[in-house]
Design a protein around this motif. Structure first.
Motif, PDB file in Angstrom:
ATOM      1  N   ILE B  47      36.473  36.450  63.685  1.00  0.00           N
ATOM      2  CA  ILE B  47      37.517  37.142  62.915  1.00  0.00           C
ATOM      3  C   ILE B  47      38.251  36.151  62.012  1.00  0.00           C
ATOM      4  N   LEU B  48      38.477  34.965  62.563  1.00  0.00           N
ATOM      5  CA  LEU B  48      39.197  33.941  61.804  1.00  0.00           C
ATOM      6  C   LEU B  48      38.328  33.251  60.755  1.00  0.00           C
ATOM      7  N   GLY B  49      37.019  33.528  60.821  1.00  0.00           N
ATOM      8  CA  GLY B  49      36.133  32.893  59.855  1.00  0.00           C
ATOM      9  C   GLY B  49      35.742  31.481  60.238  1.00  0.00           C
ATOM     10  N   MET B  50      36.055  31.101  61.483  1.00  0.00           N
ATOM     11  CA  MET B  50      35.662  29.757  61.914  1.00  0.00           C
ATOM     12  C   MET B  50      34.218  29.739  62.361  1.00  0.00           C
ATOM     13  N   VAL B  51      33.768  30.858  62.900  1.00  0.00           N
ATOM     14  CA  VAL B  51      32.359  31.002  63.245  1.00  0.00           C
ATOM     15  C   VAL B  51      31.756  31.973  62.232  1.00  0.00           C
ATOM     16  N   LEU B  52      30.601  31.575  61.714  1.00  0.00           N
ATOM     17  CA  LEU B  52      29.978  32.416  60.696  1.00  0.00           C
ATOM     18  C   LEU B  52      28.883  33.251  61.345  1.00  0.00           C
TER      19      LEU B  52
ATOM     20  N   GLN C  79      44.072  28.421  59.397  1.00  0.00           N
ATOM     21  CA  GLN C  79      45.104  28.603  58.383  1.00  0.00           C
ATOM     22  C   GLN C  79      44.462  29.042  57.070  1.00  0.00           C
ATOM     23  N   PRO C  80      45.243  29.655  56.236  1.00  0.00           N
ATOM     24  CA  PRO C  80      44.673  30.072  54.945  1.00  0.00           C
ATOM     25  C   PRO C  80      44.423  28.885  54.024  1.00  0.00           C
ATOM     26  N   ILE C  81      43.402  28.127  54.360  1.00  0.00           N
ATOM     27  CA  ILE C  81      43.044  26.955  53.550  1.00  0.00           C
ATOM     28  C   ILE C  81      41.533  26.978  53.384  1.00  0.00           C
ATOM     29  N   LYS C  82      41.064  26.542  52.226  1.00  0.00           N
ATOM     30  CA  LYS C  82      39.626  26.494  52.001  1.00  0.00           C
ATOM     31  C   LYS C  82      38.998  25.452  52.923  1.00  0.00           C
ATOM     32  N   ARG C  83      37.829  25.754  53.427  1.00  0.00           N
ATOM     33  CA  ARG C  83      37.166  24.828  54.338  1.00  0.00           C
ATOM     34  C   ARG C  83      36.910  23.471  53.695  1.00  0.00           C
ATOM     35  N   ILE C 242      26.783   7.232  43.112  1.00  0.00           N
ATOM     36  CA  ILE C 242      25.910   8.275  43.651  1.00  0.00           C
ATOM     37  C   ILE C 242      25.948   8.244  45.177  1.00  0.00           C
ATOM     38  N   TRP C 243      25.994   7.025  45.715  1.00  0.00           N
ATOM     39  CA  TRP C 243      26.050   6.881  47.175  1.00  0.00           C
ATOM     40  C   TRP C 243      27.339   7.450  47.757  1.00  0.00           C
ATOM     41  N   VAL C 244      28.373   7.536  46.958  1.00  0.00           N
ATOM     42  CA  VAL C 244      29.592   8.197  47.436  1.00  0.00           C
ATOM     43  C   VAL C 244      29.448   9.706  47.260  1.00  0.00           C
ATOM     44  N   ILE C 245      28.991  10.105  46.069  1.00  0.00           N
ATOM     45  CA  ILE C 245      29.011  11.529  45.711  1.00  0.00           C
ATOM     46  C   ILE C 245      28.084  12.353  46.608  1.00  0.00           C
ATOM     47  N   VAL C 246      26.866  11.841  46.837  1.00  0.00           N
ATOM     48  CA  VAL C 246      25.901  12.641  47.594  1.00  0.00           C
ATOM     49  C   VAL C 246      26.386  12.947  49.017  1.00  0.00           C
ATOM     50  N   PRO C 247      26.808  11.953  49.788  1.00  0.00           N
ATOM     51  CA  PRO C 247      27.316  12.289  51.130  1.00  0.00           C
ATOM     52  C   PRO C 247      28.545  13.202  51.093  1.00  0.00           C
ATOM     53  N   VAL C 248      29.390  13.028  50.092  1.00  0.00           N
ATOM     54  CA  VAL C 248      30.587  13.879  50.007  1.00  0.00           C
ATOM     55  C   VAL C 248      30.177  15.325  49.739  1.00  0.00           C
ATOM     56  N   LEU C 249      29.200  15.504  48.843  1.00  0.00           N
ATOM     57  CA  LEU C 249      28.722  16.866  48.579  1.00  0.00           C
ATOM     58  C   LEU C 249      28.118  17.470  49.835  1.00  0.00           C
ATOM     59  N   ARG C 250      27.442  16.612  50.591  1.00  0.00           N
ATOM     60  CA  ARG C 250      26.839  17.119  51.818  1.00  0.00           C
ATOM     61  C   ARG C 250      27.912  17.489  52.838  1.00  0.00           C
ATOM     62  N   ILE C 251      29.023  16.769  52.847  1.00  0.00           N
ATOM     63  CA  ILE C 251      30.134  17.143  53.728  1.00  0.00           C
ATOM     64  C   ILE C 251      30.565  18.566  53.391  1.00  0.00           C
ATOM     65  N   VAL C 252      30.715  18.826  52.099  1.00  0.00           N
ATOM     66  CA  VAL C 252      31.160  20.153  51.667  1.00  0.00           C
ATOM     67  C   VAL C 252      30.148  21.213  52.094  1.00  0.00           C
ATOM     68  N   ALA C 253      28.869  20.934  51.809  1.00  0.00           N
ATOM     69  CA  ALA C 253      27.830  21.915  52.120  1.00  0.00           C
ATOM     70  C   ALA C 253      27.759  22.165  53.625  1.00  0.00           C
ATOM     71  N   LYS C 254      27.793  21.073  54.385  1.00  0.00           N
ATOM     72  CA  LYS C 254      27.670  21.172  55.836  1.00  0.00           C
ATOM     73  C   LYS C 254      28.887  21.911  56.413  1.00  0.00           C
ATOM     74  N   ALA C 255      30.052  21.607  55.888  1.00  0.00           N
ATOM     75  CA  ALA C 255      31.276  22.223  56.409  1.00  0.00           C
ATOM     76  C   ALA C 255      31.259  23.724  56.165  1.00  0.00           C
ATOM     77  N   LYS C 256      30.678  24.116  55.042  1.00  0.00           N
ATOM     78  CA  LYS C 256      30.659  25.549  54.717  1.00  0.00           C
ATOM     79  C   LYS C 256      29.829  26.330  55.716  1.00  0.00           C
ATOM     80  N   LYS C 257      28.758  25.705  56.228  1.00  0.00           N
ATOM     81  CA  LYS C 257      27.822  26.444  57.071  1.00  0.00           C
ATOM     82  C   LYS C 257      28.079  26.263  58.551  1.00  0.00           C
TER      83      LYS C 257
END
Lengths: 410, 236, 260
Positions: B47-52, C79-83, C242-257
């Motif tokens: 519900i919280l969006g922490m688990v997808l 919290q209402p914050i982007k991942r 590039i060595w900074v950017i690629v891992p950082v992008l992967r952090i974003v991608a990984k965090a999203k999933k």
């Protein structure tokens, strides 16, 4: 010998005082040097007034003094050799000589001295030249305070700045030579002294000895040349207090020694050269009080080199201090200062208590596979260097400085 | 308020939720119960969006929660284990959460007094006891007046007085017309506060209704036994 | 993101470890200056230390911070914050505070010693630049490893192994392959091999400064272009980015999933 020379000079000087003076002016009665030489008697003085003189093939066949006033320009118009001296006791002074012809069959020079003695060539400025000052089978002369500025691009189409061939007892002092093939070149020339010259930006060597013995060079600066100084197939050469700088490139050395015996290299400074001294087949040489700073290799020993001594030198921040391509060593390293030395001095006598091994395993590896140089300063390399230090397998194990100095010699 | 349709979630090979449908329309207090590993926390976190979720949809207040984060402004959440950056002081933490949510609230003062944590405000969180941490946790969750409140094991580590305060607080929020989801292992607490029960078992909802409905269905007078009945029946 | 960064940063700045790290560099730099009385020499020694140590500290700090703040992260996730803001904020918080410890720890003694009157200032700037790059790279890699491993011990193990591999083992294998294939033209291979490892890349930057005389001794044309001109410097810095950017992008991608 020297005294004799002095007396002769004095006699000549007094003679010239009574001798005639001939003036050459651009629009004067005598408007060419050739004409003046034709009119002159022995020991006369020809004064060349400031102006431009389009002449080449000037033959000085009498003992004359030719002096330029305010640097008159002698323009050879690229037609060939400009001044050829074939008499003894000739002085050339204060001329600005340009446009020497380039040829692939004969070595045209701005000034050539052939089979002459007691000459003095000074205060000349040479530009747009092929060969600069070419001394051939001459002796007891002096080349003093000249400036030679070439435009050499390729080795095969350029000549040397000051060229000595079969000469004896020549003094080369305080000249500046740049952008030629070899700044100063000696072949079959003995008992010459090369002092206080600056040889810069030359495409091959700053100073080059071939088959020349018993020469001394002192206090010269060799910077940014293809290679600083090459000494080949010569004996008893003494090299004192010279500076070798920024000779960078794959075949570039501060000093190249090839088949040199019984020489002395003392008090020189080798700074930021790819290789400080490259030694091949050279024996019984004393290296003392030299400073090697920030070179790729301070000393690179290739091939058979025996009974050389390296004493009281200072090795400061070189990528490699000493490199060998074999495990054999018959040379002595003693009482040098090594900035890489990490030992201690418990008895406070200024001498490190543990010997220093200047040859690293990594330098052996780089000799074998040059590309591995990109791994320099890697932790892994430090580890293998350390293990080699503990038990030498690839590097000469008796090669060590038993008395490394703790402090720099000032 | 919250509508969950056909929710599936798998962690590697472990199926945690298999087709959960849940519709919470009204205000009130909903207790989510179930044995360990039944998927309670996973459901809440979905519900919280922490688990997808692998499949299914979740709507909170009419908007799909997939790829959106703004709907969380409408939810207050009390996590199970309260572990905050240990170098922050309590005061700073409260301030920070306010700052992060970008919402102004003056309820914190009231809550701080209620749970008597004034004296800890200048202490670093790392030096607090578990109970005090939980109090801070509660303050953070109740500080904002959002329409939905989710409490994951709110009673952990609380002393009896604070527990009473908590219960009162929950009732107060209910009175304001909020929807409150609670998970708890303490059955007496659940019985006391909740209006409706959602019973999760092996990733499915096995019962949804009021406590009295549950007692009726299982023909048990005691709430704990009634719960046990569902488990036993499942076994049969 | 900047709010998270701010809080992570202040959290870390007050942590004991930041001080330890700061004091360590302060002590190291002071001792080196005291023993050598020579700025350039101290810079060289520091370079050798930094190339190995900064990646290690970055890795360990990154992993430690991630696992230690896991619950807090979960609070933030509710919290209402982007991942991506949460993780990027935390990442930059760690990287910036580590960089600051490094900059101050080394910078202060050198400034007091009279850096600005010395010609070692360019070497020194390069040293700091390399240190900051390595911090950002290895913290990012550490975050990647922790995001991919729920198990703290495992994550820690992988992170340390990764450091050991890049700092030591990689060079061993690299050396071995160069020596094995020495009959072939190797200049491109050796440069590519360098690019693939951020530790080697930073080392190259330092070589360009300290060992340029030796580097120019090699005949390969590619080498010459790389080391003899500014190509090497700019390319190295580019690849480090590039060595900074690629891992950082992967952090974003990984965090999203990822599920929490």
């Amino acid at each position: 010998m020297k005294q004799l020379f002095l007396i002769v000079s004095l006699v000549l000087l007094s003679l010239s005082a009574y001798s005639k003076k001939i003036e050459v002016r651009e629009n004067g009665k005598i408007s060419s040097i050739k004409e003046a030489i034709l009119l002159a008697h022995d020991f006369d003085t020809i004064v060349v007034k400031s102006g431009k003189y389009k002449e080449y093939g000037i033959k000085v066949d009498k003992p004359l003094t030719i002096i330029g006033e305010n640097f008159p320009v002698i323009d050879g118009e690229l037609k060939g050799e400009i001044i050829t001296v074939i008499a003894d006791h000739v002085t050339l002074d204060g001329l600005f000589i340009i446009n020497v012809g380039t040829s692939y069959t004969s070595d045209y020079a701005a000034v050539r001295v052939v089979k002459s003695k007691h000459f003095l060539i000074q205060n000349l400025v040479l530009e747009k030249l092929f060969f600069g000052i070419y001394l051939e089978k001459s002796s007891h002369g002096k080349v003093f305070h000249n400036k030679i500025i070439g435009e050499a691009v390729e080795e095969y189409s350029s000549g040397n700045g000051i060229h000595l061939w079969y000469c004896k007892n020549i003094e080369v002092d305080q000249n500046i030579v740049t952008h030629v093939r070899d700044g100063i070149y000696l072949e079959f020339s003995n008992f010459c002294t090369i002092t206080n010259n600056e040889s810069l930006n030359n495409i091959r060597y700053g100073l080059h000895f071939m088959f020349s013995n018993d020469d001394v060079y002192r206090g010269n600066t060799f910077a940014k040349n293809g290679a600083g100084v090459a000494v080949m197939f010569s004996k008893r050469i003494e090299m004192y207090e010279n500076i070798f700088q920024e000779n960078w490139g794959s075949a570039s050395y501060g000093l190249l020694l090839k088949e040199i015996n019984d020489s002395k290299i003392i008090g020189n400074t080798f700074e930021t050269n790819t290789i400080g001294i490259n030694i091949e087949g050279s024996n019984r040489i004393l290296y003392k009080d030299n400073i090697f700073r920030s070179n790729g290799w301070a000393i690179k020993v290739r091939g058979a080199c025996y009974t050389n001594e390296f004493i009281n030198n200072q090795f400061l921040s070189n990528s490699f201090d000493v490199s060998y391509n074999s495990k054999l060593n018959d040379n002595v390293f003693d009482s040098n200062y090594w900035s890489k030395y990490a030992g201690y001095d418990l008895d406070k006598d200024g001498i490190g208590d543990v010997p220093f091994r200047p040859v690293k395993l990594f330098s052996y590896i780089v000799n074998r596979t040059p590309e591995t140089i990109v791994l320099m300063r890697s932790l892994f390399i430090d580890i293998i260097d350390f293990s080699e230090k503990v038990s030498p397998v690839f590097t000469p194990d008796e090669l060590q400085d038993l008395h490394p100095l703790m402090k720099r010699i000032r | 308020m919250i509508r969950i349709e056909n929710l599936h979630k798998r962690f590697q090979k472990n199926r945690v939720l298999s087709g959960v449908n849940l519709n919470i329309r009204d205000k009130g207090i909903y207790a989510i119960l179930g044995p360990n590993g039944s998927g309670k926390t996973t459901l809440i976190k979905s519900i919280l969006g922490m688990v997808l979720p692998n499949m299914g949809e979740i709507n909170v207040l009419g908007s799909n929660n997939k790829g959106d984060w703004t709907y969380r402004e409408k939810i207050d959440y009390l996590p199970q284990i309260a572990n905050f950056p240990s170098n922050l002081k309590v005061q700073e933490l409260i301030h920070m959460i306010k700052d992060l949510r970008g919402a102004s609230s003056n309820r914190d003062q009231e809550l701080i007094e209620l749970f008597a944590v004034e004296s800890f405000l200048d202490k670093k969180i790392g030096n607090l006891s578990g109970g005090t941490k939980q109090k801070v946790n509660i303050i953070l969750a109740f500080m904002f007046d959002s329409p939905i409140l989710i409490l994951d094991e709110p009673t952990t580590g609380l002393d009896p007085v604070s527990l009473i305060h908590l219960k009162e607080l929950i009732q107060k929020e209910k009175a304001k017309g909020k929807t409150i989801l609670i998970t708890s292992h303490i059955m007496s607490f659940v019985e006391e506060v909740s209006d409706e029960i959602v019973f999760l078992l092996e990733g499915n909802i096995h019962f949804k209704g009021t406590i009295s409905e549950l007692k009726e269905k299982t023909k048990e007078e005691n709430f704990e036994k009634a719960i046990a009945q569902i488990l036993i029946r499942k076994d049969v | 993101m900047f709010k998270i960064l701010k809080y992570s940063f202040f959290d870390l700045v007050r942590s004991r470890w930041s001080y330890v790290y700061f004091l360590f560099y302060l002590a190291l730099a002071s001792v080196l200056l005291f023993l050598n009385h020579d700025l350039s020499k101290a810079v060289i020694t520091l370079m050798n230390v930094i190339i190995v140590l900064v990646p290690l500290i970055g890795t360990i700090f990154g992993v430690m911070y991630y696992y230690n703040s896991k619950e807090f992260t979960e609070l933030l996730l509710a919290q209402p914050i982007k991942r991506s803001s949460i993780f990027l904020g935390q990442y930059f918080g760690v990287a910036v505070s580590l960089s600051l410890s490094l900059l101050l720890g080394i910078g202060i003694p050198f400034l007091l010693y009279g850096l600005f009157e010395s010609d070692a200032i360019w070497d020194f700037s390069l040293l700091l630049l390399t240190g900051v790059f390595l911090t950002f790279i290895f913290t990012a890699i550490a975050f990647n490893i922790s995001l991919s491993n729920e198990n703290k011990i495992k994550g820690f193990g992988y992170a340390v192994m990764m450091w050991l591999f890049l700092a030591v083992i990689y060079d061993g294998l690299f050396l071995l392959s160069l020596v094995m294939f020495e009959d072939y033209p190797l200049d491109k291979l050796s440069l590519i091999g360098t690019m693939l490892n951020p530790v080697d890349l930073s080392r190259t930057l330092i070589l360009l400064k300290l060992d340029i005389s030796a580097l120019l001794g090699y005949t390969g044309a590619v080498f010459k272009q790389f080391f003899g001109t500014n190509v090497g410097l700019f390319l190295s810095i580019g690849v480090l980015c590039i060595w900074v950017i690629v891992p950082v992008l992967r952090i974003v991608a990984k965090a999203k999933k990822k599920d929490f």
